[in-house]
Design an enzyme around this catalytic site. Structure first.
Site, mmCIF file in Angstrom:
data_model
loop_
_atom_site.group_PDB
_atom_site.id
_atom_site.type_symbol
_atom_site.label_atom_id
_atom_site.label_comp_id
_atom_site.label_asym_id
_atom_site.label_seq_id
_atom_site.Cartn_x
_atom_site.Cartn_y
_atom_site.Cartn_z
ATOM 1 N N ASN A 159 -9.452 8.085 4.343
ATOM 2 C CA ASN A 159 -9.282 7.229 3.169
ATOM 3 C C ASN A 159 -8.165 7.818 2.293
ATOM 4 O O ASN A 159 -8.387 8.349 1.216
ATOM 5 C CB ASN A 159 -10.613 7.180 2.408
ATOM 6 C CG ASN A 159 -10.603 6.213 1.263
ATOM 7 O OD1 ASN A 159 -10.339 6.596 0.125
ATOM 8 N ND2 ASN A 159 -10.884 4.971 1.529
ATOM 9 N N HIS A 176 -8.247 6.838 -1.703
ATOM 10 C CA HIS A 176 -7.859 5.424 -1.829
ATOM 11 C C HIS A 176 -8.877 4.685 -2.688
ATOM 12 O O HIS A 176 -8.518 3.920 -3.586
ATOM 13 C CB HIS A 176 -7.729 4.776 -0.445
ATOM 14 C CG HIS A 176 -7.072 3.424 -0.455
ATOM 15 N ND1 HIS A 176 -7.799 2.255 -0.370
ATOM 16 C CD2 HIS A 176 -5.771 3.055 -0.558
ATOM 17 C CE1 HIS A 176 -6.952 1.225 -0.407
ATOM 18 N NE2 HIS A 176 -5.723 1.679 -0.517
ATOM 19 N N CYS A 177 -10.156 4.952 -2.448
ATOM 20 C CA CYS A 177 -11.229 4.265 -3.193
ATOM 21 C C CYS A 177 -11.190 4.558 -4.690
ATOM 22 O O CYS A 177 -11.423 3.666 -5.503
ATOM 23 C CB CYS A 177 -12.603 4.711 -2.720
ATOM 24 S SG CYS A 177 -12.867 4.728 -0.972
ATOM 25 N N HIS A 215 -16.061 -2.186 3.236
ATOM 26 C CA HIS A 215 -14.632 -1.924 2.928
ATOM 27 C C HIS A 215 -13.776 -1.573 4.162
ATOM 28 O O HIS A 215 -14.260 -1.056 5.146
ATOM 29 C CB HIS A 215 -14.479 -0.836 1.851
ATOM 30 C CG HIS A 215 -15.288 -1.163 0.624
ATOM 31 N ND1 HIS A 215 -15.834 -0.193 -0.177
ATOM 32 C CD2 HIS A 215 -15.646 -2.347 0.072
ATOM 33 C CE1 HIS A 215 -16.499 -0.782 -1.180
ATOM 34 N NE2 HIS A 215 -16.389 -2.093 -1.045
ATOM 35 N N ASP A 237 -15.382 -7.625 -2.145
ATOM 36 C CA ASP A 237 -14.887 -6.493 -2.913
ATOM 37 C C ASP A 237 -13.378 -6.380 -2.693
ATOM 38 O O ASP A 237 -12.876 -6.666 -1.598
ATOM 39 C CB ASP A 237 -15.541 -5.189 -2.434
ATOM 40 C CG ASP A 237 -16.755 -4.799 -3.272
ATOM 41 O OD1 ASP A 237 -16.887 -5.265 -4.423
ATOM 42 O OD2 ASP A 237 -17.578 -4.006 -2.768
ATOM 43 N N GLU A 297 0.813 -1.226 0.000
ATOM 44 C CA GLU A 297 0.000 0.000 0.000
ATOM 45 C C GLU A 297 0.845 1.273 0.000
ATOM 46 O O GLU A 297 0.290 2.360 0.096
ATOM 47 C CB GLU A 297 -0.916 0.015 1.243
ATOM 48 C CG GLU A 297 -1.833 -1.206 1.387
ATOM 49 C CD GLU A 297 -2.930 -1.261 0.342
ATOM 50 O OE1 GLU A 297 -3.416 -0.201 -0.071
ATOM 51 O OE2 GLU A 297 -3.291 -2.390 -0.070
ATOM 52 N N ASP A 314 -10.926 0.461 4.013
ATOM 53 C CA ASP A 314 -10.011 1.592 3.849
ATOM 54 C C ASP A 314 -10.457 2.918 4.468
ATOM 55 O O ASP A 314 -9.919 3.977 4.149
ATOM 56 C CB ASP A 314 -9.606 1.764 2.374
ATOM 57 C CG ASP A 314 -10.787 1.823 1.436
ATOM 58 O OD1 ASP A 314 -11.939 1.744 1.902
ATOM 59 O OD2 ASP A 314 -10.563 1.944 0.215
ATOM 60 N N ASP A 351 -12.607 -0.909 -5.635
ATOM 61 C CA ASP A 351 -13.588 -1.872 -5.125
ATOM 62 C C ASP A 351 -13.672 -3.128 -5.987
ATOM 63 O O ASP A 351 -14.016 -4.196 -5.487
ATOM 64 C CB ASP A 351 -14.988 -1.234 -5.072
ATOM 65 C CG ASP A 351 -15.016 0.011 -4.203
ATOM 66 O OD1 ASP A 351 -14.017 0.306 -3.532
ATOM 67 O OD2 ASP A 351 -16.063 0.693 -4.204
HETATM 68 N N1 ARG Z 1 -17.841 2.350 4.334
HETATM 69 C C1 ARG Z 1 -16.778 3.250 4.684
HETATM 70 C C2 ARG Z 1 -17.266 4.291 5.661
HETATM 71 O O1 ARG Z 1 -18.384 4.728 5.552
HETATM 72 C C3 ARG Z 1 -16.192 3.889 3.452
HETATM 73 C C4 ARG Z 1 -15.358 2.957 2.634
HETATM 74 C C5 ARG Z 1 -15.196 3.436 1.219
HETATM 75 N N2 ARG Z 1 -14.234 2.617 0.533
HETATM 76 C C6 ARG Z 1 -14.241 2.320 -0.766
HETATM 77 N N3 ARG Z 1 -13.200 1.631 -1.226
HETATM 78 N N4 ARG Z 1 -15.231 2.610 -1.578
HETATM 79 O O2 ARG Z 1 -16.543 4.712 6.537
#
Ligand code: ARG
Length: 349
Positions: A288, A333-334, A228, A179, A7, A230, A107
């Site tokens: 993130n 990151h996403c 996720h 994912d 990473e 991250d 994802d």
């Molecule tokens: N579900 C996480 C939150 O609300 C956000 C993660 C988003 N990550 C991604 N790779 N789309 O804190």
């Protein structure tokens, strides 16, 4: 040739997603269940908002992403972009669905070394999302990458559990489902979060395809059982982890090997959701972040306390914004996929 083992090593080539085609699906049982917080099956196909997002969101996201791409170019990082998705609804023999959008390559695609893997995601609306990366995948294969696609899950209604199963999850374990954003890479050690977006069979499949050279460690859903990993854990560089203080309540909850690294806790996030629209991510999307090198991170510019903490730990910060990140469900990151990083496959534990 693509190559990315962790990473944090220096990024040389990266895919950056797009907000241009953002569309909220109405027919996606799993997704609606996650985001409408429904507790009854009647609520599942009752997404209060669906369809195209307001044009302002597309435009402003494009502005923010263009600025990000400009900065990456200045650093001599090659940037690749997705192609427009087919705008049509689609079906399998089991169900029909409308589409999601190629904003978060993180994802749907997982890079481990020279492998690029289309992961078996939990959401029907994202079933064909990798079409936007098809030409790129073919090009990477041409250059010598190993291109894999996980067994396509059936995603029957029975894979979802709106009342939460015995493990407290909304995702059952009938077939491998996960994912790519449930996964963090640290050389020969891969960390896989068990959650509503990744089940035990998914971990088994990943471990079987990577082979005995790699160890795939589960991250317990007790830490975070939703979507996720991250916004919960970031591997900043060998020996240093950024953790979400609301989710990582004790160091013993981390996988054993990660417990040997120093953990710094993120300060509380500066609450920021620019749009009037209901965000699909929590405030923790502020952590993130994307490591461009072991000493350089791209971080949401609003998160000044976090930026300070990173700087204290000898990480320089490139502060940028994604005004609609929380609405569209993705931070830096996403919305990226680092396909080429310098450095080689190493043992860190
Ligand atoms: N579900 C996480 C939150 O609300 C956000 C993660 C988003 N990550 C991604 N790779 N789309 O804190």
């Amino acid at each position: 040739m693509i190559q990315s083992h962790n990473e944090w090593d220096k990024v040389e080539e990266i895919i950056v997603g797009t907000g241009l085609y953002c569309y909220a699906p109405s027919l996606d049982t799993g997704l609606n269940m996650e985001f409408t917080n429904t507790s009854s099956p009647d609520g599942i196909n009752n997404n209060p908002f669906y369809g195209n997002y307001p044009a302002k969101i597309l435009q402003e996201t494009e502005e923010d992403i263009n600025k990000f791409v400009e900065e990456l170019n200045k650093l001599k990082i090659t940037v690749r972009r997705p192609e427009p998705p087919p705008m049509a609804d689609f079906a399998t023999p089991d169900w029909k669905c409308d589409r999601f959008f190629p904003y978060c390559p993180r994802d749907v695609l997982l890079v481990v070394g020279d492998r690029i893997i289309e992961t078996p995601g939990p959401y029907r609306s994202r079933y064909f999302e990798t079409i936007s990366y098809r030409n790129l995948l073919a090009e990477y294969m041409d250059q010598g990458a190993r291109w894999f696609s996980a067994p396509k899950p059936r995603l029957l209604d029975t894979i979802y559990d709106y009342t939460r199963n015995a493990n407290g999850l909304k995702l059952n374990n009938d077939e491998p489902v996960f994912d790519a954003a449930n996964v963090l890479r640290a050389g020969y050690d891969i960390f896989y979060q068990i959650s509503d977006t990744g089940n035990e069979m998914g971990l088994k499949w990943l471990a079987s395809m990577l082979g005995s050279e790699y160890t795939v460690h589960p991250i317990s859903s007790d830490i975070y059982s939703s979507v996720h990993i991250d916004s919960t854990l970031c591997l900043l560089r060998p020996g240093l982890i950024l953790a979400n203080p609301e989710r990582v309540k004790s160091l013993e909850s981390l996988p054993k090997s990660l417990q040997s690294w120093k953990v710094i806790y993120a300060p509380d996030m500066v609450e920021y959701s620019y749009s009037e629209m209901e965000p699909i991510s929590s405030k923790w999307l502020g952590m993130n972040l994307l490591m461009l090198a072991p000493d350089l991170a791209v971080v949401d510019a609003h998160q000044t306390p976090l930026i300070k903490l990173l700087e204290q730990n000898n990480i320089n910060v490139l502060p940028l914004t994604l005004r609609h990140g929380r609405t569209l469900g993705g931070g830096f990151h996403c919305i990226t996929l680092d396909v080429k990083r310098a450095g080689k496959l190493e043992k860190y534990f």
